[in-house]
Design an enzyme around this catalytic site. Structure first.
Site, PDB file in Angstrom:
ATOM      1  N   GLN A  86    -105.235  56.676 -91.194  1.00  0.00           N
ATOM      2  CA  GLN A  86    -104.759  55.464 -91.875  1.00  0.00           C
ATOM      3  C   GLN A  86    -103.491  55.764 -92.683  1.00  0.00           C
ATOM      4  OE1 GLN A  86    -105.744  53.569 -95.954  1.00  0.00           O
ATOM      5  NE2 GLN A  86    -107.496  53.012 -94.688  1.00  0.00           N
ATOM      6  N   HIS A  91    -100.507  54.493 -95.622  1.00  0.00           N
ATOM      7  CA  HIS A  91    -100.010  53.587 -96.657  1.00  0.00           C
ATOM      8  C   HIS A  91     -98.621  53.115 -96.242  1.00  0.00           C
ATOM      9  CE1 HIS A  91    -102.423  55.622-100.161  1.00  0.00           C
ATOM     10  NE2 HIS A  91    -103.172  54.786 -99.453  1.00  0.00           N
ATOM     11  N   GLU A 118    -102.603  50.314 -94.813  1.00  0.00           N
ATOM     12  CA  GLU A 118    -102.968  49.746 -96.108  1.00  0.00           C
ATOM     13  C   GLU A 118    -101.697  49.528 -96.904  1.00  0.00           C
ATOM     14  OE1 GLU A 118    -105.115  52.399 -98.756  1.00  0.00           O
ATOM     15  OE2 GLU A 118    -105.913  50.723 -99.893  1.00  0.00           O
ATOM     16  N   GLU A 124    -110.672  47.282 -98.249  1.00  0.00           N
ATOM     17  CA  GLU A 124    -111.151  48.631 -98.571  1.00  0.00           C
ATOM     18  C   GLU A 124    -111.332  48.807-100.080  1.00  0.00           C
ATOM     19  OE1 GLU A 124    -109.679  52.632 -96.629  1.00  0.00           O
ATOM     20  OE2 GLU A 124    -108.240  51.989 -98.126  1.00  0.00           O
ATOM     21  N   SER A 127    -107.486  58.582 -95.948  1.00  0.00           N
ATOM     22  CA  SER A 127    -107.706  57.177 -96.282  1.00  0.00           C
ATOM     23  C   SER A 127    -106.417  56.584 -96.831  1.00  0.00           C
ATOM     24  CB  SER A 127    -108.853  57.022 -97.269  1.00  0.00           C
ATOM     25  OG  SER A 127    -108.523  57.590 -98.522  1.00  0.00           O
TER      26      SER A 127
END
Lengths: 750, 118
Positions: A148, A150, A177, A228, A369
Site C-alpha cells: 500500500q 501513501h 491511502e 482504514e 500499511s
C-alpha cells in the site's frame, strides 16, 4: 566539550556519537509507563471461565470487573465451542504448531479463535524472529503478497495527487491511502487520487484518511473505496479519549459494510504508552486486546505494527520484534494483516531496513500499511519507513531475495505518459464539473514534479473551493465518471465504474481482498494461503518474476557494447608485427586485445586515447619515447605489462587494459610482480596517467621514483563497477587470440 | 446475478447508462441479500464475527445515510442517555434491524456500568 576538557570523549566515541542512529531515542524499560515490549508484571495471566454459555472470567478478571474491551471481547470475540480445548493447549505446544508447516493454517485459526488476548500474547512471545518470519509466510490470509502507498502533498494539489497516484499504480501498489493537511480539502483529494489511480491501473483501492464520521460520509458518496482509519486502543481510557467505544466502532464497521465499502481497523503497540495510559501493561498484551477486539467487532483486517507509535516500541528492548509479533497475531486471528512499516521508526537507514526486512521476506497481505510513494516532505502522515527515494532500493531488494513484496519496476517514458494523462484527466474533470481551473504552467509542473516544491504555481484555494462545491452540490463518483467519459477518458471511466460495481458485488468485503489488474479478487476466499512447507504456497508467476527481476537499471554485455560504440574512434591502427628495440629510451605501452577495437572508454570515463595521450606525454617529459603495442595473446594485465617490457629497449613497459587499469613492469620480473600498479581504474584521472608515464620514464632511466598512491575513495567502487568489469572482461576475452603475436600500433591523430 | 439495492442487475450499470444520466445512487448500493450471502461466505471461512458484521450491515444497508451517521454519533462516549439509546434501539427494531437494536441495548448496559452515559 572542547579540546583539552578532561571529560571530552575519545575520538572513536566522538565519531560514533555523530552517527544517525544516535538521533534515535532509546528508553530504559519501565513497566509502570508501559515502556515494555513483552511480559510486563502487570499483564494478566491467561484464564477463561465459562458458565451457562457465558464468559464469567477472562484473563484473571471477573465479569463484574470487565472494562469495555473485556466486555465486548467476552461477548463477541471468542468461539466458546473451541475455547476450552484452545485454552488447554500449552503455550509452547501452540507456538510450535504455528511454526510447524505440517499443521495447517486452518487448524491454527480454529484454535486461536477460542484463545483470550493474554493467552495468545503468551504464545506469540515465545516465537523468535526467524520463527515469526516463517509463521508469517504460513499464517497470512492471502496467498499473494501486496503493498500500500501513501499519496499526499503539502498543498493538496489535485494535479500532483493524480500524477503521483498514477505513478504509485505504475510501481505496483494495489491500495493508495491519501489524507489532507487541510480537513476541508478531503473530497477533492479523494477524487483526484481516484482518477490518478484509474489512469495508472484498474482495480486500485483508494481511501482518504480523515476523522471517522467524515470518512464514512465520503465512503457513502462513493468517493473512496476502502477505509482504514478506524482506530482501536488497548486500554479503556485511551479508547474513550479517542471518542469511541467498542460498540460505536462495531457499528461503524457495519456502516461501512452496509455501503459495500472495504474496511480495516488500526491499532499498534506503544500507542497507549505514548498517550500516558498503559495501565502498566506491556505493549504486546495491550495490542493483543486490540486484535481480539478487531475480530470481535467484525473487522476483516487490521493495520498494526506500531503505526504512529512504532518508534515508541522501537525505543525499548525487543520492541521491533513485538511489532512483528503484533502483525502475526492478526494473521493467526484469521484477519487481513496490513503490517505497519508505515511511520518512520528510526533516523538510521540500517535500523529501518532491519525493522522491515523479516516481514519483507516473510510476506504479508500488505508489506507496508503506507509506503510513502511521494517525497518525505509531502507525506502528510509524516515521513514513512519507506519513501520515494527508496523505491529503487526496495525493487533491488525484491530482486536480491527473489521475493514479491508488491512492487514492480516502471520505465520512465511509461510513467511520464501516465502522469501527463492523469493531470490532463483531473484538469478536464474539474473543468467540466465546475470545480476549478488550472493553468498550463501548473499542469506542466505537476507532470514533471518530484514533489510539491516543484509546483510553485499550485493554488492552495483550488482544492478547498472544489471540496466545498463537491459537498454543497452533492457530487458523487457517478458525476466524476460521467465527466471523465465526456472528456474522452473512456478507459479510466470504465475502470472507476468497475470500482462502483465492486461495492454492489461485495466480494471485496471479504478478508484481505484486493483486485489484480484483470479485476479478479484475491482474498482469503479466492486466493487462500496454502503454505505447508518448501514447494508450497505463493510463488510468483513467470511473468511476475520477470517484473521483479528486470529492474530498469540492469545491463547486459550487449548494452555495454552499444555504450562503448558511442565512444568509438579509429585512433589506434595496427601497422605490423611488433619487434624488440634496443634504444634505451624506448618504453613500450602494451594495450589489451580489445583496446581501441571494441572498448574505447575506461571505467573512469576517460577514453583509452586520453590515457594513452597522458602516458606518452609523461614519458616524453622524462626524455623517453613511448611506443604503443597491442598484446593479443593475453588479457592479464601483468603479462601485458611484462610482454611490453620485454619488447622495450629500456626494459621498462607499461601495461594498460582497456578498462583503464594500468601498471609499470620490468623485463626481469615475474608476471605478478610489478613496479607500480594503478588498480582502481574508476578513480584514475588524466593526472594519474601522466604521473604513471613520468614514473615509467624515470624507471627507464634507472631512477627510483616515489610511487604514485592509488586514489582513495569511500564509495562502494566494486558495487558500482563489478558488473561492468565482468562485461568488459568478456569482451576482452572475445578479442584475445593466443596464437596472435603483438602488433605495432600507430596513434593517428585526426 | 447480483442486483443493486435498486433492484437493477449490476451488469446494467454500464458506462452508456452513466452517459444517459440513468444511474442513481441506489444503483451503486449493495443489496441486503448480497450482504447476507457475504455473511454465509465469511462464516464458512472461519470468521463468524465477520459474518455477524455483514448481517448487521444488511440491516443498515436500507437505512438512510443521515440516520446511520446519527446512530454512530449517538453511540460515541457520553453522547446519549440510557433513555435515548433505548429509543434508538426501538426505532431500529421498528425498521426491521433487530441485530443493531441488540447492539445498541448492549452498549447502553455497558455504558451504564462504566459511566459513559450522558
Amino acid at each position: 566539550m572542547s579540546e583539552g576538557d578532561p571529560r571530552r570523549p575519545i575520538g572513536r566515541f566522538r565519531f560514533m556519537d555523530e552517527q544517525r542512529v544516535n538521533l534515535d531515542g532509546f528508553a530504559v524499560e519501565d513497566a509502570a509507563l508501559g515502556l515494555m515490549a513483552f511480559a510486563s508484571p502487570a499483564d494478566p495471566a491467561p484464564s477463561l471461565v465459562i458458565s451457562d454459555g457465558r464468559v464469567t472470567e477472562m484473563d484473571s478478571r471477573a465479569a463484574a470487573d470487565f472494562d469495555l474491551l473485556d466486555a465486548f471481547i467476552a461477548a463477541h470475540g471468542l468461539d466458546l465451542t473451541v475455547a476450552v480445548e484452545a485454552m488447554g493447549v500449552p503455550d509452547l505446544a501452540f507456538a510450535r504448531m504455528i511454526v510447524d508447516p505440517g499443521v495447517p493454517r486452518s487448524e491454527i485459526v480454529r484454535l486461536a479463535s477460542g484463545m483470550t488476548p493474554a493467552k495468545l500474547a503468551c504464545v506469540l512471545t515465545l516465537l523468535r524472529p526467524a520463527e515469526l518470519t516463517l509463521a508469517m509466510t504460513k499464517c497470512r490470509a492471502r496467498r499473494t503478497p501486496s503493498n500500500q502507498a501513501h499519496v499526499t502533498n503539502r498543498s493538496d494539489d489535485p494535479l500532483l495527487l493524480a500524477a503521483d497516484a498514477a505513478t504509485a499504480a505504475a510501481f505496483g501498489f494495489r491500495e493508495i491511502e491519501t489524507t489532507v493537511p487541510v480537513l476541508g480539502d478531503a473530497p477533492s483529494n479523494a477524487i483526484a487520487v481516484s482518477i490518478g489511480a484509474a489512469v495508472g491501473s484498474p482495480g486500485i483501492l483508494v481511501q482518504c484518511s480523515v476523522e471517522e464520521a467524515l470518512e464514512l460520509e465520503m465512503g457513502m458518496r462513493g468517493l473512496v473505496s476502502y477505509a482504514e482509519t478506524v482506530s482501536l486502543y488497548g486500554t479503556e481510557q485511551i479508547f474513550i479519549d479517542g471518542d469511541d467505544t467498542p460498540w460505536s466502532k462495531a457499528f461503524l464497521t457495519s456502516a461501512y459494510a452496509s455501503r459495500g465499502i472495504k474496511m480495516r481497523v488500526t491499532s499498534g503497540g506503544g500507542a497507549e504508552a505514548l498517550m500516558g495510559s498503559a495501565e502498566g501493561c506491556s505493549m504486546f498484551y495491550l495490542e493483543a486486546r486490540c486484535v481480539a477486539l478487531a475480530r470481535a467487532i467484525g473487522s476483516q483486517g487490521v493495520q498494526n505494527g506500531g503505526i504512529d507509535s512504532a518508534s515508541v516500541a522501537g525505543a525499548v528492548p525487543g520492541g521491533v520484534r513485538s511489532l512483528m509479533a503484533e502483525n502475526l497475531m492478526v494473521m493467526v486471528r484469521n484477519l487481513e494483516a496490513c503490517t505497519g512499516n508505515d511511520a518512520l521508526m528510526s533516523e538510521s537507514d540500517v535500523r529501518r531496513t532491519s525493522r522491515t526486512h523479516p516481514i519483507f521476506i516473510g510476506g504479508s497481505d500488505f508489506i507496508c500499511s503506507g509506503f510513502g510513494s511521494i517525497q518525505r516532505y509531502d507525506n502528510m502522515f509524516g515521513p514513512s519507513q519507506w519513501n520515494s527515494e527508496d523505491i529503487d532500493d526496495f525493487l533491488a531488494m525484491q530482486r536480491d531475495w527473489g521475493v514479491d513484496a508488491g512492487l514492480r519496476t516502471a520505465a520512465e517514458p511509461h510513467v511520464a505518459a501516465l502522469r501527463e494523462r492523469a493531470v490532463a484527466a483531473v484538469r478536464d474533470v474539474y473543468r467540466i464539473l465546475g470545480l476549478g481551473d488550472f493553468t498550463d504552467a501548473w499542469a506542466a509542473q505537476a507532470v514533471d514534479a518530484a514533489g510539491s516544491k516543484d509546483v510553485p504555481d499550485a493554488d492552495l484555494m483550488t482544492p478547498l473551493w472544489a471540496s466545498r462545491l463537491i459537498r454543497d452540490t452533492n457530487i458523487t463518483m457517478i458525476d466524476v465518471i460521467r465527466a471523465l467519459d465526456e472528456a474522452g477518458y473512456e478507459v479510466e471511466a470504465e475502470r472507476m465504474l468497475q470500482m462502483l460495481h465492486a461495492r454492489v458485488h461485495g466480494d471485496y468485503l471479504q478478508t484481505a481482498a484486493i483486485f489484480n489488474e484483470e479485476m479478479d479478487i484475491l482474498s482469503l476466499v479466492t486466493d487462500p494461503n496454502d503454505y505447508s512447507g518448501p514447494g508450497t504456497g505463493y510463488e510468483p508467476t513467470p511473468q511476475r518474476q520477470r517484473e521483479i527481476d528486470a529492474i530498469r537499471q540492469q545491463r547486459s554485455v550487449d548494452d555495454l557494447r552499444a555504450q562503448q560504440q558511442e565512444h568509438s574512434s579509429s585512433t589506434l591502427r595496427a601497422t605490423g608485427p611488433a619487434e624488440r628495440r634496443d634504444d634505451p629510451r624506448d618504453v613500450v605501452i602494451g594495450v589489451s586485445p580489445a583496446a581501441g577495437r571494441a572498448i574505447w572508454q575506461t571505467l573512469s570515463g576517460l577514453t583509452v586515447d586520453d590515457a594513452l595521450d597522458e602516458l606518452l606525454a609523461g614519458l616524453e617529459e622524462e626524455g623517453c619515447v613511448g611506443r604503443v603495442v597491442r598484446i593479443n595473446d593475453t588479457i592479464d594485465l601483468g603479462l601485458i605489462g611484462l610482454t611490453a617490457a620485454r619488447l622495450s629497449g629500456s626494459g621498462i613497459g607499461v601495461g594498460l587494459q582497456a578498462k583503464g587499469t594500468a601498471l609499470i613492469h620490468r623485463r626481469d620480473l615475474s608476471p605478478l610482480a610489478n613496479l607500480e600498479l594503478y588498480s582502481v581504474a574508476p578513480s584514475l584521472s588524466r593526472e594519474s596517467y601522466r604521473q604513471l608515464g613520468v614514473n615509467a620514464g624515470r624507471h627507464a632511466k634507472g631512477a627510483t621514483p616515489e610511487p604514485e598512491r592509488n586514489p582513495y575513495s569511500d564509495d562502494a567502487i566494486e558495487a558500482r563497477y563489478h558488473t561492468t568489469v565482468v562485461s568488459l572482461v568478456a569482451i576482452e576475452r572475445q578479442w584475445c587470440d593466443p596464437t596472435a603475436g603483438p602488433e605495432e600500433m600507430e596513434v593517428v591523430r585526426s | 446475478m447480483t442486483r443493486a439495492k435498486s433492484g437493477r442487475p449490476v451488469d446494467d450499470i454500464t458506462l452508456d447508462a452513466v452517459r444517459g444520466g440513468d444511474v442513481s445512487v441506489d444503483d451503486i448500493r449493495i443489496d441486503p441479500s448480497t450482504l447476507e450471502h457475504q455473511a454465509e461466505v465469511a462464516a464458512s471461512h472461519g470468521n463468524p464475527q465477520l459474518a455477524a458484521n455483514f448481517r448487521r450491515a444488511a440491516e443498515l444497508s436500507v437505512l438512510p445515510d443521515d440516520l446511520v451517521l446519527a446512530i454512530y454519533e449517538a453511540l460515541r462516549p457520553r453522547r446519549s442517555t440510557g433513555v435515548q439509546l433505548e429509543q434508538i434501539a426501538r426505532d431500529l427494531e421498528a425498521r426491521d434491524a433487530p441485530l443493531n437494536a441488540a447492539l445498541v441495548r448492549e452498549a447502553a448496559q455497558a455504558y451504564l456500568a462504566r459511566g459513559l452515559l450522558a
